[in-house]
Design a protein around this motif. Structure first.
Motif, PDB file in Angstrom:
ATOM      1  N   ILE A 121      51.430  45.028  33.570  1.00 35.50           N
ATOM      2  CA  ILE A 121      52.338  44.964  32.981  1.00 35.50           C
ATOM      3  C   ILE A 121      51.401  45.598  31.416  1.00 35.50           C
ATOM      4  N   GLU A 122      52.166  46.972  31.647  1.00 32.04           N
ATOM      5  CA  GLU A 122      50.837  47.962  30.641  1.00 32.04           C
ATOM      6  C   GLU A 122      52.536  48.049  29.376  1.00 32.04           C
ATOM      7  N   ARG A 139      49.749  52.477  45.444  1.00 35.24           N
ATOM      8  CA  ARG A 139      50.180  52.968  46.263  1.00 35.24           C
ATOM      9  C   ARG A 139      49.838  51.424  47.526  1.00 35.24           C
ATOM     10  N   ALA A 140      50.643  51.140  48.532  1.00 34.99           N
ATOM     11  CA  ALA A 140      50.554  50.046  49.117  1.00 34.99           C
ATOM     12  C   ALA A 140      49.591  50.333  50.534  1.00 34.99           C
ATOM     13  N   PRO A 150      50.687  46.957  45.267  1.00 35.73           N
ATOM     14  CA  PRO A 150      49.753  46.852  43.646  1.00 35.73           C
ATOM     15  C   PRO A 150      50.838  46.844  42.725  1.00 35.73           C
ATOM     16  N   ALA A 151      52.365  47.635  43.085  1.00 41.76           N
ATOM     17  CA  ALA A 151      52.999  48.346  41.979  1.00 41.76           C
ATOM     18  C   ALA A 151      53.511  46.690  42.143  1.00 41.76           C
ATOM     19  N   ARG A 152      54.206  45.934  43.207  1.00 49.37           N
ATOM     20  CA  ARG A 152      54.788  44.796  43.574  1.00 49.37           C
ATOM     21  C   ARG A 152      54.201  43.729  43.689  1.00 49.37           C
ATOM     22  N   VAL A 162      51.887  36.185  50.680  1.00 51.52           N
ATOM     23  CA  VAL A 162      51.307  34.892  50.638  1.00 51.52           C
ATOM     24  C   VAL A 162      50.567  35.263  49.204  1.00 51.52           C
ATOM     25  N   LYS A 163      51.053  34.186  48.403  1.00 57.80           N
ATOM     26  CA  LYS A 163      51.163  34.387  46.759  1.00 57.80           C
ATOM     27  C   LYS A 163      50.097  34.500  46.391  1.00 57.80           C
ATOM     28  N   LEU A 164      49.287  35.324  45.648  1.00 55.81           N
ATOM     29  CA  LEU A 164      47.717  35.642  45.514  1.00 55.81           C
ATOM     30  C   LEU A 164      48.323  35.673  44.034  1.00 55.81           C
ATOM     31  N   THR A 165      47.012  34.620  43.141  1.00 51.78           N
ATOM     32  CA  THR A 165      46.669  34.831  41.308  1.00 51.78           C
ATOM     33  C   THR A 165      46.417  37.315  41.279  1.00 51.78           C
ATOM     34  N   VAL A 166      46.522  37.727  40.508  1.00 54.82           N
ATOM     35  CA  VAL A 166      46.459  38.556  39.722  1.00 54.82           C
ATOM     36  C   VAL A 166      44.438  38.273  40.121  1.00 54.82           C
TER      37      VAL A 166
END
Length: 238
Positions: A121-122, A139-140, A150-152, A162-166
């Motif tokens: 988020i920039e 790129r995926a 990474p983009a999403r 799988v829900k991961l933190t940053v």
């Protein structure tokens, strides 16, 4: 720029931090106790949360603990305590950064920018400057059953989310970029944290443990992250 939720029971800090963030273009919503803050974070998730530790009704660590059950929202912890165990606990619960009171507004702004950058988020100024290199990084990445976008900020294992933190996402991305190669804990710290943030080996180990647990919830046979005791970790392509 970014939507930020600030939760702190100190009115002076809320006022000064809100003004500093708003002066850099961020939209800030403030809450003065943990329970109200948690409800707001769950009902209207922002881009970033800043949580004080010591608050009425529910402390910041408990807010973070409950938030991490369902959300990978970036979180910065604020505390007046100067004990290492509190910092370690915050990171182990999934905090992305940690600041001790009193702190300079300038340093807080830099920490906010760093966490937002790591989360993808920039602001327009940073995003434009980094556009060339970011195209490659965004790129995926596919490694066997694993897909990282990474983009999403999406992670799939055998097609299942799988829900991961940053921080977890960045650690896994670092490992998966070079399957079979060992990454030391120092290597992983460099991949997931900015230079001004210090974490110890136990924090990296805790992140890996949490990641494995999440993957095993969708695949009990998950064993793609291998521990090499005394050395570090490596990704084994499944």
């Amino acid at each position: 720029m970014a939507k930020i939720t600030l939760v702190d029971d100190d009115e002076n800090i809320v006022t000064s931090v809100s003004l500093a963030l708003e002066s850099h273009g961020h939209e800030v919503k403030a809450y003065f106790d943990g329970a109200a803050g948690l409800a707001a974070l769950e009902n209207e998730p922002p881009d970033l949360a800043i949580l004080d530790v010591k608050m009425p009704r529910m402390d910041g660590m408990e807010v973070l603990r409950r938030l991490r059950r369902t959300s990978d929202l970036p979180v910065i912890i604020l505390t007046s305590k100067d004990e290492e165990i509190d910092e370690i606990l915050g990171f182990n619960l999934g905090a992305d950064d940690y600041m001790h009171k009193p702190f300079s507004q300038r340093l807080l702004i830099e920490r906010v920018k760093a966490v937002l950058r790591r989360a993808g988020i920039e602001g327009e100024d940073t995003a434009a400057a980094a556009a060339g290199g970011a195209e490659v990084a965004a790129r995926a990445l596919k490694r066997g059953k694993l897909t990282l976008d990474p983009a999403r900020h999406d992670c799939l294992w055998d097609g299942k989310p799988v829900k991961l933190t940053v921080t977890e996402f960045l650690l896994l991305q670092s490992l998966a970029q070079r399957p079979g190669f060992v990454k030391s804990r120092d290597n992983l710290m460099d991949a997931a944290y900015d230079d001004q943030v210090y974490v110890d080996d136990r924090t990296i180990d805790s992140h890996i443990k949490r990641m494995r647990k999440k993957f095993r919830e969708v695949d009990p046979e998950f064993d793609a992250i291998e521990t090499l005791y005394g050395v570090g970790y490596r990704y084994r392509e499944a």
